[in-house]
Design an enzyme around this catalytic site. Sequence first.
Site, PDB file in Angstrom:
ATOM      1  N   SER A   1       6.927  -0.565   9.900  1.00 46.44           N
ATOM      2  CA  SER A   1       5.545  -0.433   9.459  1.00 46.44           C
ATOM      3  C   SER A   1       5.365   0.945   8.847  1.00 46.44           C
ATOM      4  O   SER A   1       5.993   1.918   9.305  1.00 46.44           O
ATOM      5  CB  SER A   1       4.611  -0.581  10.674  1.00 46.44           C
ATOM      6  OG  SER A   1       3.333  -0.061  10.363  1.00 46.44           O
TER       7      SER A   1
ATOM      8  N   LYS B   1       5.299  -9.846   9.856  1.00 45.60           N
ATOM      9  CA  LYS B   1       4.745  -8.882  10.819  1.00 45.60           C
ATOM     10  C   LYS B   1       3.215  -8.987  10.789  1.00 45.60           C
ATOM     11  O   LYS B   1       2.549  -8.938  11.812  1.00 45.60           O
ATOM     12  CB  LYS B   1       5.189  -7.465  10.490  1.00 45.60           C
ATOM     13  CG  LYS B   1       4.917  -6.510  11.645  1.00 45.60           C
ATOM     14  CD  LYS B   1       4.714  -5.099  11.213  1.00 45.60           C
ATOM     15  CE  LYS B   1       3.354  -4.924  10.713  1.00 45.60           C
ATOM     16  NZ  LYS B   1       2.829  -3.697  10.359  1.00 45.60           N
ATOM     17  N   ASP B   2       2.669  -9.141   9.576  1.00 54.98           N
ATOM     18  CA  ASP B   2       1.218  -9.327   9.417  1.00 54.98           C
ATOM     19  C   ASP B   2       0.949 -10.828   9.310  1.00 54.98           C
ATOM     20  O   ASP B   2       0.512 -11.325   8.268  1.00 54.98           O
ATOM     21  CB  ASP B   2       0.740  -8.586   8.172  1.00 54.98           C
ATOM     22  CG  ASP B   2       0.981  -7.092   8.281  1.00 54.98           C
ATOM     23  OD1 ASP B   2       0.389  -6.464   9.158  1.00 54.98           O
ATOM     24  OD2 ASP B   2       1.798  -6.566   7.502  1.00 54.98           O
TER      25      ASP B   2
ATOM     26  N   MET C   1       0.845  -1.194   0.000  1.00 54.37           N
ATOM     27  CA  MET C   1       0.000   0.000   0.000  1.00 54.37           C
ATOM     28  C   MET C   1       0.887   1.252   0.000  1.00 54.37           C
ATOM     29  O   MET C   1       0.458   2.339   0.368  1.00 54.37           O
ATOM     30  CB  MET C   1      -0.927   0.000   1.218  1.00 54.37           C
ATOM     31  CG  MET C   1      -1.899  -1.192   1.187  1.00 54.37           C
ATOM     32  SD  MET C   1      -3.421  -0.916   2.067  1.00 54.37           S
ATOM     33  CE  MET C   1      -2.821  -0.731   3.724  1.00 54.37           C
ATOM     34  N   GLY C   2       2.143   1.092  -0.414  1.00 62.27           N
ATOM     35  CA  GLY C   2       3.047   2.237  -0.489  1.00 62.27           C
ATOM     36  C   GLY C   2       3.584   2.632   0.874  1.00 62.27           C
ATOM     37  O   GLY C   2       3.549   1.842   1.818  1.00 62.27           O
TER      38      GLY C   2
ATOM     39  N   VAL D   1      11.095  -7.342   9.508  1.00 60.69           N
ATOM     40  CA  VAL D   1      12.291  -6.493   9.565  1.00 60.69           C
ATOM     41  C   VAL D   1      12.072  -5.470  10.675  1.00 60.69           C
ATOM     42  O   VAL D   1      10.998  -4.863  10.770  1.00 60.69           O
ATOM     43  CB  VAL D   1      12.538  -5.789   8.208  1.00 60.69           C
ATOM     44  CG1 VAL D   1      13.759  -4.881   8.283  1.00 60.69           C
ATOM     45  CG2 VAL D   1      12.731  -6.835   7.107  1.00 60.69           C
TER      46      VAL D   1
ATOM     47  N   GLY E   1      11.288  -2.997   5.308  1.00 59.30           N
ATOM     48  CA  GLY E   1      10.560  -4.278   5.311  1.00 59.30           C
ATOM     49  C   GLY E   1      10.057  -4.618   3.915  1.00 59.30           C
ATOM     50  O   GLY E   1      10.206  -5.754   3.440  1.00 59.30           O
ATOM     51  N   HIS E   2       9.471  -3.627   3.223  1.00 61.37           N
ATOM     52  CA  HIS E   2       9.009  -3.864   1.850  1.00 61.37           C
ATOM     53  C   HIS E   2      10.195  -4.171   0.929  1.00 61.37           C
ATOM     54  O   HIS E   2      10.127  -5.059   0.077  1.00 61.37           O
ATOM     55  CB  HIS E   2       8.315  -2.615   1.294  1.00 61.37           C
ATOM     56  CG  HIS E   2       7.041  -2.242   1.990  1.00 61.37           C
ATOM     57  ND1 HIS E   2       6.915  -1.104   2.746  1.00 61.37           N
ATOM     58  CD2 HIS E   2       5.832  -2.854   2.024  1.00 61.37           C
ATOM     59  CE1 HIS E   2       5.687  -1.022   3.211  1.00 61.37           C
ATOM     60  NE2 HIS E   2       5.000  -2.076   2.805  1.00 61.37           N
TER      61      HIS E   2
HETATM   62  O1  PAF Z   1      -0.010  -5.686   3.817  1.00 57.06           O
HETATM   63  C1  PAF Z   1      -0.450  -4.798   3.050  1.00 57.06           C
HETATM   64  O2  PAF Z   1       0.222  -3.806   2.741  1.00 57.06           O
HETATM   65  C2  PAF Z   1      -1.839  -4.934   2.483  1.00 57.06           C
HETATM   66  O3  PAF Z   1      -2.705  -5.513   3.401  1.00 57.06           O
HETATM   67  C3  PAF Z   1      -1.895  -5.669   1.132  1.00 57.06           C
HETATM   68  C4  PAF Z   1      -1.447  -7.118   1.275  1.00 57.06           C
HETATM   69  C5  PAF Z   1      -1.012  -4.958   0.124  1.00 57.06           C
HETATM   70  C6  PAF Z   1      -3.327  -5.672   0.603  1.00 57.06           C
HETATM   71  O4  PAF Z   1      -3.810  -4.393   0.398  1.00 57.06           O
END
Ligand code: PAF
Length: 250
Positions: free
Chosen positions: A182, A146-147, A27-28, A173, A33-34
């Site tokens: 986050s 984390k999620d 979600m940007g 991370v 972590g991303h």
């Molecule tokens: O973890 C996230 O950023 C969001 O829940 C995802 C998986 C991109 C879905 O919108």
Amino acid sequence: MKRLDLIAELSTWRDKAPGRVGFVPTMGALHAGHLALVERAAKECDQILVSIFVNPTQFNDPKDLEKYPRTLERDLELLKAAGADAVFLPQAKEIYNDAYRFEIREKDFSRELCGATRPGHFEGVLTVVMKLFQLARPDRSYFGEKDFQQLTLIQDMARAFFLPIEVVPCPTVREADGLAMSSRNILLTPAEREKAPLLYRTLTSAATVEEARHQLQEAGFRVDYVEEKRGRRFAAAFLGGVRLIDNVQV
Ligand code: PAF
């Protein structure tokens, strides 16, 4: 790095993408972590696709959606540097071409933990991930631990609907002080940011979930839950208006 704004553009890119496609939905407001997900995908796949879409249906609180951080120009720079081949930036009206009539619902684990206090959240997550999977047709898709609840539900959904996609879990991370990375961390005030690592420290050190809850409350957190299940200890707690989540293996 190719910028794909329309589903038709993604479709053309996907048809021509050679070899194995790795997909990182986001979600940007990207952070390390991303980028670790993108780097892992780059090691294992031939083409890396990232999506940035602030999915409205997973926000049960409209204020939370409004204040969700949006840092597109910086995100694009980071993705280019991390080696992404393409970034998909869809609009809600294209993703929800059904005017929000259809959704994916899971009737068990999605009702627990975050699902218990965020009604509709996981329906929103699973629905958008299913749509993105259909569009991106990845071989592998990468999600952070984390999620953990989200990751588990997406793995289960892929199995339940026979999706030919490997859902790859990636370790959380953390900042040097232990705080799980986050996108919401940038919303913390300096005083809240200083306190925030206590969430992780308490999860790892408290003898029981009751003790963890008590310690967090004493430190000024508004605790949503602290629970143990599936071999992990999970917590969600607010600092001011910012909801933080974390989990550790027990
Ligand atoms: O973890 C996230 O950023 C969001 O829940 C995802 C998986 C991109 C879905 O919108």
